[in-house]
Design a protein around this motif. Structure first.
Motif, PDB file in Angstrom:
ATOM      1  N   GLY A  42       0.770  -1.240   0.000  1.00 45.43           N
ATOM      2  CA  GLY A  42       0.000   0.000   0.000  1.00 45.43           C
ATOM      3  C   GLY A  42       0.800   1.289   0.000  1.00 45.43           C
ATOM      4  N   THR A  43       2.110   1.205   0.011  1.00 38.42           N
ATOM      5  CA  THR A  43       2.933   2.406  -0.048  1.00 38.42           C
ATOM      6  C   THR A  43       2.843   2.997  -1.446  1.00 38.42           C
ATOM      7  N   SER A  44       2.786   4.330  -1.549  1.00 37.77           N
ATOM      8  CA  SER A  44       2.750   4.940  -2.880  1.00 37.77           C
ATOM      9  C   SER A  44       4.076   4.652  -3.583  1.00 37.77           C
ATOM     10  N   ILE A  45       4.046   4.661  -4.898  1.00 39.79           N
ATOM     11  CA  ILE A  45       5.261   4.349  -5.655  1.00 39.79           C
ATOM     12  C   ILE A  45       6.354   5.374  -5.373  1.00 39.79           C
ATOM     13  N   ARG A  46       5.970   6.636  -5.211  1.00 38.04           N
ATOM     14  CA  ARG A  46       6.958   7.680  -4.915  1.00 38.04           C
ATOM     15  C   ARG A  46       7.612   7.434  -3.556  1.00 38.04           C
ATOM     16  N   ASN A  47       6.811   7.138  -2.535  1.00 38.21           N
ATOM     17  CA  ASN A  47       7.377   6.860  -1.213  1.00 38.21           C
ATOM     18  C   ASN A  47       8.195   5.574  -1.216  1.00 38.21           C
ATOM     19  N   ALA A  48       7.706   4.560  -1.922  1.00 37.86           N
ATOM     20  CA  ALA A  48       8.440   3.293  -1.982  1.00 37.86           C
ATOM     21  C   ALA A  48       9.812   3.515  -2.596  1.00 37.86           C
ATOM     22  N   ALA A  49       9.876   4.276  -3.664  1.00 40.18           N
ATOM     23  CA  ALA A  49      11.151   4.499  -4.347  1.00 40.18           C
ATOM     24  C   ALA A  49      12.046   5.447  -3.574  1.00 40.18           C
TER      25      ALA A  49
END
Length: 63
Positions: A42-49
């Motif tokens: 559920g982490t946003s792609i921006r936060n994950a990256a």
């Protein structure tokens, strides 16, 4: 970059590849797996990256 510059760049890369002097960067499977894992929970792609893996979302680095 103008169209002519882009064309010359691509011609140079093609010539270098033919000569065996140009190799693109290989895919980092571990990095992709870590980002996918964060995305799946559920982490946003921006936060994950940016936060989880250390890739900056900004050209100048994390501000």
């Amino acid at each position: 970059m103008t169209a002519e510059e882009q064309l010359r760049r691509l011609q140079g890369i093609k010539r270098a590849k033919a000569a065996g002097k140009y190799k693109s960067r290989t895919i980092d499977a571990c990095l992709h797996a870590r980002i996918k894992l964060r995305k799946d929970v559920g982490t946003s792609i921006r936060n994950a990256a940016s936060r989880e893996v250390g890739i900056s979302a900004y050209p100048g680095g994390n501000v």
